[in-house]
Motif scaffolding. Sequence first.
Motif, PDB file in Angstrom:
ATOM      1  N   SER A 185       0.841  -1.187   0.000  1.00 50.69           N
ATOM      2  CA  SER A 185       0.000   0.000   0.000  1.00 50.69           C
ATOM      3  C   SER A 185       0.876   1.237   0.000  1.00 50.69           C
ATOM      4  O   SER A 185       2.108   1.156   0.089  1.00 50.69           O
ATOM      5  CB  SER A 185      -0.914   0.004   1.226  1.00 50.69           C
ATOM      6  OG  SER A 185      -0.141   0.223   2.399  1.00 50.69           O
ATOM      7  N   THR A 186       0.246   2.382  -0.099  1.00 49.65           N
ATOM      8  CA  THR A 186       0.992   3.616   0.118  1.00 49.65           C
ATOM      9  C   THR A 186       1.362   3.686   1.591  1.00 49.65           C
ATOM     10  O   THR A 186       0.725   3.060   2.452  1.00 49.65           O
ATOM     11  CB  THR A 186       0.138   4.826  -0.261  1.00 49.65           C
ATOM     12  OG1 THR A 186      -1.012   4.868   0.598  1.00 49.65           O
ATOM     13  CG2 THR A 186      -0.313   4.754  -1.725  1.00 49.65           C
ATOM     14  N   ASN A 189      -1.358   4.594   3.987  1.00 50.21           N
ATOM     15  CA  ASN A 189      -2.398   3.598   4.266  1.00 50.21           C
ATOM     16  C   ASN A 189      -1.839   2.297   4.823  1.00 50.21           C
ATOM     17  O   ASN A 189      -2.575   1.315   4.942  1.00 50.21           O
ATOM     18  CB  ASN A 189      -3.187   3.307   2.988  1.00 50.21           C
ATOM     19  CG  ASN A 189      -3.937   4.522   2.493  1.00 50.21           C
ATOM     20  OD1 ASN A 189      -4.476   5.293   3.284  1.00 50.21           O
ATOM     21  ND2 ASN A 189      -3.968   4.717   1.176  1.00 50.21           N
ATOM     22  N   GLN A 190      -0.559   2.271   5.174  1.00 50.34           N
ATOM     23  CA  GLN A 190       0.045   1.047   5.697  1.00 50.34           C
ATOM     24  C   GLN A 190      -0.619   0.663   7.012  1.00 50.34           C
ATOM     25  O   GLN A 190      -0.880   1.511   7.875  1.00 50.34           O
ATOM     26  CB  GLN A 190       1.550   1.239   5.892  1.00 50.34           C
ATOM     27  CG  GLN A 190       2.281  -0.019   6.315  1.00 50.34           C
ATOM     28  CD  GLN A 190       3.794   0.167   6.333  1.00 50.34           C
ATOM     29  OE1 GLN A 190       4.319   1.073   5.697  1.00 50.34           O
ATOM     30  NE2 GLN A 190       4.492  -0.683   7.060  1.00 50.34           N
TER      31      GLN A 190
END
Length: 531
Positions: A185-186, A189-190
């Motif tokens: 994910s980015t 958004n982890q």
Amino acid sequence: MESKYAVRDCFLRTILPRRCSAAAARSFNLKPSQKQCWLVFAFSLAAYLFDNSVLAQTASGVDPSNHPVDQASRRRNASDRVEKLRINRAITSPALGPAPRPGALLEKRAHADRAAQTSRQKTDDFARYDNLREKGLWFNVPGPADTIDQDKGGVRSALAGVGIGYIGWTQNSFANNLLPNAARSTIANQLYMGQNPTFASANFMIVTYDLSQFGISDGQIVLGVEQQYSTWDRPGPDRVGLNTLAYYQTFFDRTVELKLGYLRNQNEFTGTLFGGITGSNMAALFQAGMSTNAAPTPAINLKYNFDPRLYNKVSIQRSISPDGPYVQITENPTGLNWSTPHAGILLVDEAGYKSKAAPGVPDTWLRAGVGFNSSRYASLTDTSRRREDGNNFHYISADRQFWQSDASGTPSRGIYGGFSMMGAPAELNRISRYYELRLYARGAFDSRPSDLIALVASNTSWSKFAVDAALAKGQLAHSDTTAIAGTYTAHLAPGIYAGVGLSYIHNPTSITHTHQTKHALNLLLSTLIFF
């Protein structure tokens, strides 16, 4: 002549062995010339080997590989080789040429004595720094013998001369999920450590000032700063700020210990971190207000020692933010603010029994504690309700040495087992229970007496109220997280450690998950360097 180098438990609780070396006295007599010359050669060779052995020991300083048992074995092997050479020479070479001049061996002996004296002096220099280590912690901060700079340039000696000590370290870790379809994910958004390749670094500098020189029993002032950085900041954002500002002294022949100031009680209670990248998850206590390295708070700690093993320790601490360490650091990044919104007072009490390893006596540490927090927490049973106080936690931990691999030399080497249990009310805390079993070995190999192997299994139970709320919203949710990790931490050189491990995690996210985030197999790498 005998010299000993001792380096005690460090903040990773990696035990460094005690090194003992002894130089046996050598003597010789010059015999009449009609005696066989091979005898003179044998004594000369023995003196030469002895001389070089002493020089090598002096140069190695506190090399942990120079274990007393290993040294004794090497001395026996060297003696056997000399004896074998002497016999062979007696059989094959009745004359080996002129004997060395009588003064040569005496000069070598004097040189060896000077080398041994230098080694003893170096030991004494290291020992005198013991009183300058930070006091009041559940672990012994490494001394200069286990740092990369030791006393190069004489800076540490010059500062110690006026009562100042220091220790710094950098701890760096990396985690990466090796399973395919890891749902990268980015960074924003982890959801868990390792979902993306995750790097974290924490750097510390602790300076102490010795007040016992002014007649204050064990008196000490401690000042520490911390800098941290991570590619995933959910556990805590990047910061540079205070780590500790403390005053410490003892009373009644060390029966009572007092420590007050801005403290990080994660290093004063529970004793759950060990082995570099392996350690218990203290989030169950942090969520209930206990201060951390990145979030020190004002506190007064008082410890009563009933005897050298049995103790009780209490703390009156300003709680960290009831919304967690992330909010605490965001609202107070320098750590200097007296308080944060909704934070109250945390009372902690720990009773314990701690016995250090000795020949035939296994290392044992039993402890149990409770905490009561007056901070105002958001309710997990009804988010519309006003904040409420009355949060608390409890824990019990035990560690026991089952077998000593070198009882007479370094008794702390061997195999250990332990467990931890922590709990907090599910109405106010996202983590309601935490369980851990651990098995670890210190100095499992004679050639690596300072290394640590650890196997840790843990289970985290999430608040049933938080889980039910997530399910009511139609989210995928889980009630617990299970993990098992195996790590190897190697002591590569004085002050330098490196660790590698694997950790399998079922449900690595907190409460909610997706179909792609049900499992993780994290590669764990770490380095720890003291200076």
